[in-house]
Design an enzyme around this catalytic site. Structure first.
Site, PDB file in Angstrom:
ATOM      1  N   GLU A  85     -18.324  24.441 -16.695  1.00 22.68           N
ATOM      2  CA  GLU A  85     -18.070  23.912 -18.035  1.00 22.68           C
ATOM      3  C   GLU A  85     -16.617  24.112 -18.464  1.00 22.68           C
ATOM      4  O   GLU A  85     -16.016  23.226 -19.055  1.00 22.68           O
ATOM      5  CB  GLU A  85     -19.016  24.591 -19.034  1.00 22.68           C
ATOM      6  CG  GLU A  85     -18.783  24.159 -20.462  1.00 22.68           C
ATOM      7  CD  GLU A  85     -19.755  24.799 -21.443  1.00 22.68           C
ATOM      8  OE1 GLU A  85     -20.650  25.564 -21.020  1.00 22.68           O
ATOM      9  OE2 GLU A  85     -19.618  24.538 -22.646  1.00 22.68           O
ATOM     10  N   GLU A 103     -26.124  29.207 -32.326  1.00 29.79           N
ATOM     11  CA  GLU A 103     -25.737  27.793 -32.280  1.00 29.79           C
ATOM     12  C   GLU A 103     -26.860  26.887 -32.770  1.00 29.79           C
ATOM     13  O   GLU A 103     -27.205  25.887 -32.137  1.00 29.79           O
ATOM     14  CB  GLU A 103     -25.299  27.416 -30.857  1.00 29.79           C
ATOM     15  CG  GLU A 103     -24.109  28.239 -30.381  1.00 29.79           C
ATOM     16  CD  GLU A 103     -23.554  27.817 -29.034  1.00 29.79           C
ATOM     17  OE1 GLU A 103     -24.326  27.299 -28.214  1.00 29.79           O
ATOM     18  OE2 GLU A 103     -22.353  28.019 -28.813  1.00 29.79           O
ATOM     19  N   ASP A 110     -17.365  33.170 -24.019  1.00 32.01           N
ATOM     20  CA  ASP A 110     -18.220  32.104 -23.508  1.00 32.01           C
ATOM     21  C   ASP A 110     -17.709  31.532 -22.194  1.00 32.01           C
ATOM     22  O   ASP A 110     -17.159  30.437 -22.193  1.00 32.01           O
ATOM     23  CB  ASP A 110     -18.303  30.994 -24.579  1.00 32.01           C
ATOM     24  CG  ASP A 110     -19.398  29.994 -24.274  1.00 32.01           C
ATOM     25  OD1 ASP A 110     -20.104  30.189 -23.279  1.00 32.01           O
ATOM     26  OD2 ASP A 110     -19.537  29.022 -25.041  1.00 32.01           O
TER      27      ASP A 110
HETATM   28  C1  BDP Z   1     -21.895  27.163 -24.355  1.00 30.34           C
HETATM   29  C2  BDP Z   1     -22.213  25.740 -24.077  1.00 30.34           C
HETATM   30  C3  BDP Z   1     -23.485  25.281 -24.759  1.00 30.34           C
HETATM   31  C4  BDP Z   1     -24.595  26.255 -24.441  1.00 30.34           C
HETATM   32  C5  BDP Z   1     -24.172  27.646 -24.830  1.00 30.34           C
HETATM   33  C6  BDP Z   1     -25.184  28.714 -24.446  1.00 30.34           C
HETATM   34  O1  BDP Z   1     -21.140  24.935 -24.510  1.00 30.34           O
HETATM   35  O2  BDP Z   1     -23.765  23.980 -24.333  1.00 30.34           O
HETATM   36  O3  BDP Z   1     -25.765  25.892 -25.096  1.00 30.34           O
HETATM   37  O4  BDP Z   1     -23.005  27.992 -24.153  1.00 30.34           O
HETATM   38  O5  BDP Z   1     -24.911  29.455 -23.499  1.00 30.34           O
HETATM   39  O6  BDP Z   1     -20.934  27.548 -23.426  1.00 30.34           O
HETATM   40  O7  BDP Z   1     -26.220  28.848 -25.073  1.00 30.34           O
END
Ligand code: BDP
Length: 710
Positions: free
Chosen positions: A400, A298, A372
């Site tokens: 989340e 990401e 996730d």
């Molecule tokens: C996702 C979240 C993000 C996190 C990412 C992570 O939306 O904000 O940075 O996971 O775990 O679920 O690195």
């Protein structure tokens, strides 16, 4: 409130969490407690033993309404707590055999006789074990337990029990729904909030022994001396409570704060940077735990930028930490920017070939499921696939994807579902719990991490019931054999009341709550249907932007049916599991219906086990999710007067929001899927409040926890 309703107890703002120590009601049981526990003897000058003594005093004074610190020499009935080194009484008790079993962190609670008098021993080999024993004893007392259950030898199953805060240096918390960061970076190190001590007490009371202070989307500035001084002040507060501090390391720090041109892990100048930096950190915090790293994921920098592997990247940091006894958690939450492959498969593809290539002090940290933190996922295929690498399990306490701060959703059943999943790595019984406690593959240490749901709000977690998820995480990491029900009951009793009229219905409500959320958000194995970016509310129609951040990528609905074919005819993600598991998931008949659409694309008119067609079943599940919330509301309503008004009303209001949002999810998803199935809603279904277009037009700004950069 009816005229006959009992007068509720005084308002409680939730600050004390499960450590309330309110007086136990007068009863024969309480008299018995008083006869045994009105004196205590906790010798020892260490900060940890002082903390144990303070806690025991605080607990006894509160629960049994004893006067100031009930202290005695061990010449009468009472409690003696300590190690054989700190307490001559403990040394004389003849409990060597028990102590030999409890290692560095475990403890023994035992009813013994000392000089002809009955005493309760809280004994351990190390001071921190005594502290844990004190908390366990106070839990026993606060939950009005029976003397029969007082003899106990307890040892944590998992060595590293870690909270992962996603806190930023500007005070915001990524995916945090309980206010801003607890860490007042601006005023540290000069102002050390007393709240940090209460935070440490809460963690120690459930056995959490490590905290990562900062966001995985890391800021290199954290590793500069000004911030390390702040970190050092926090480490000083946490140390007596057996808690080690970890930091997130930004992989590009050698460039950003080290003046180098590259962060290539195989460049000797980069290795020298990390060595010196780690050395410096240990000067600030001699018991520093190590780093947590998110790399090449990401948008985060990582070794991939230099054509190096995750093992190369991890090892340069691990080598710097090793001489100091530090460890590295390297995250496997990695997927490609170019979306070349089913996202569920990518972490496995990337990491499995690296098994055996990581240094000994590296844990690869793996999320519970392959996507996730969705309301339901199958266990991550890396569990059971990297026998030569210790794997840490990462779960998310902050909700989340499970209703943020407004939905009551008790997560222990979800954590347990993953821990109890059988990977078949070494045949039946190779559960995820045995992978992560290290026993399955003979690793000395295990690890479990929870993404924290804690913030600056007075009650720490926002929703009063979100506290239960923090509690459950600690309890399960200590002992993954504990059931979600047992943990819920402990929490309810400690946090609210021992009144059986309250305990039983609330425990049942908690145990049903996660399934309710699954039903009204993503039943039958659906996943990733939430709104774009802030993830608050439904968005099954999301189709633009990066493909594997959309909903249509995951549900694949068309006029034939819905679901992601991950069998051999589709992405073949199933084959990442051991054959026994792969067969079960691939077979249309054997696949659990709770994961059906995760693994199969199923026709709208196909009949499921209930006899209903897929379309009917989907409608049924969405409706039963809403119905469950309504029944939670009803249950809660019936408990008025049994607990304080403040928390009662807070939960009551939040349940109202939850019911509204459950309908929002149901109606948005069903109206959307109806555009593909073409079927009408079944007879008697509640008509949606709005049209699909209206739902699609809803936009939310400033949703808490949304990263500022997006
Ligand atoms: C996702 C979240 C993000 C996190 C990412 C992570 O939306 O904000 O940075 O996971 O775990 O679920 O690195």
């Amino acid at each position: 409130m009816p005229a006959t309703a009992p007068i509720p107890p005084a308002d409680d703002d939730g600050y004390r969490l499960w450590l309330r120590y309110e007086p136990l009601p007068k009863s024969a049981q309480r008299e018995q407690y008083l006869a045994h526990f009105s004196a205590m003897d906790v010798d020892g000058a260490s900060a940890t033993l002082r903390a144990a003594r303070d806690e025991l005093g605080r607990g006894l004074r509160g629960l049994l309404e004893l006067p100031q610190l009930p202290r005695t020499r061990a010449d009468g009935p009472g409690i003696v707590a300590g190690t054989p080194d700190s307490s001559s009484s403990i040394a004389r008790l003849g409990i060597k055999a028990e102590l030999a079993r409890v290692g560095h962190e475990g403890f023994v609670l035992k009813q013994c006789t000392l000089d002809g008098k009955p005493v309760l021993a809280i004994a351990a080999n190390r001071d921190v074990g005594v502290l844990y024993g004190v908390f366990q004893f106070l839990r026993w007392l606060a939950t009005e337990s029976d003397f029969k259950s007082l003899d106990l030898v307890s040892v944590p199953k998992i060595r590293h029990r870690v909270l992962n805060h996603w806190d930023n240096l500007d005070g915001s918390v990524e995916r945090g729904y309980a206010g801003s960061s607890l860490w007042d970076w601006h005023k540290l190190p000069d102002y050390v909030s007393p709240r940090y001590v209460d935070y440490a007490r809460a963690n120690a009371s459930i056995g959490i022994n490590s905290v990562v202070l900062t966001n995985v989307n890391a800021n290199a500035r954290l590793l500069t001396p000004a911030y390390l001084a702040k970190v050092s002040a926090l480490a000083d507060v946490f140390r007596p409570y057996g808690i080690r501090v970890f930091l997130t390391a930004r992989f590009s720090a050698p460039v950003e704060i080290g003046g180098l041109e590259s962060a290539d892990p195989l460049d000797s100048r980069v290795a020298a940077f990390w060595k010196a930096k780690v050395h410096e950190i240990y000067r600030f915090a001699p018991d520093f735990g190590g780093f947590l790293v998110k790399a090449n994921s990401e948008g985060q920098p990582g070794p991939g930028r230099y054509g190096r592997s995750h093992a190369d990247g991890a090892n340069v940091l691990a080598d710097a930490l090793a001489p100091h006894g530090g460890i590295l958690f390297w995250r496997a939450f990695v997927y490609d920017n170019d979306v070349p492959e089913d996202r569920a498969k990518q972490a496995y593809n990337e990491f499995r070939p690296l098994d055996g290539l990581f240094r000994k002090n590296v844990f690869v940290q793996v999320k519970n499921g392959p996507i996730d933190f969705q309301p339901r996922e199958p266990f991550h295929p890396l569990f059971g696939a990297m026998p030569r690498t210790p794997l840490a399990l990462e779960v998310q306490l902050t909700q989340e994807y499970l209703g943020c701060a407004t939905h009551l959703c008790y997560l222990a059943p979800m954590f347990a579902e993953c821990l109890d999943s059988d990977t078949y790595e070494r045949g039946p019984g190779s559960t995820v719990s045995h992978v992560v406690d290290g026993t399955l593959d003979g690793h000395e240490e295990g690890a479990m991490a929870g993404v924290a749901n804690i913030g600056s709000e007075r009650n720490w977690c926002g929703h009063p019931f979100a506290q239960a998820n923090w509690f459950a995480f600690g309890r399960l990491a200590w002992d993954h054999r504990l059931s979600a029900g047992v943990i819920a009951e402990e929490w309810v009793r400690q946090t609210f009341s021992n009144d059986p009229r309250f305990v039983r219905p609330v425990k049942d409500l908690m145990l049903a709550s996660r399934e309710a959320v699954v039903d009204y958000m993503t039943p039958l194995g659906l996943h990733h249907l939430m709104a774009w970016d802030h993830h608050y509310g439904p968005g099954p129609w999301i189709k633009d932007g990066r493909a594997d951040w959309t909903s249509v990528y995951f549900h694949r609905a068309d006029s034939d049916g819905v679901g992601f074919d991950r069998t051999r005819t589709g992405s073949d993600a199933v084959s990442q599991y051991e054959p026994a598991v792969a067969q079960r998931f691939s077979s249309r008949a054997a696949c659990p219906e709770s994961l059906l659409l995760w693994f199969h694309h199923v026709a709208w008119s196909e009949r499921l086990r209930s006899g209903r067609t897929l379309w009917e079943e989907l409608c049924h599940r969405y409706q039963s999710g809403v119905d469950s919330v309504r029944s939670m509301q009803k249950t809660w309503q019936s408990l008025e007067g049994l607990i304080d008004r403040a928390r009662f009303q807070h939960v009551q209001s939040l349940l109202k929001i939850q019911e509204k949002e459950a309908r929002w999810w149901r109606d948005s998803c069903l109206l959307y899927f109806q555009t593909h199935s073409g079927f009408p809603l079944p007879k008697g279904a509640e008509p949606p409040e709005h049209t699909l277009e209206e739902y699609m037009r809803i936009v939310h700004y400033y949703v808490p926890g949304t990263p500022r950069s997006v």
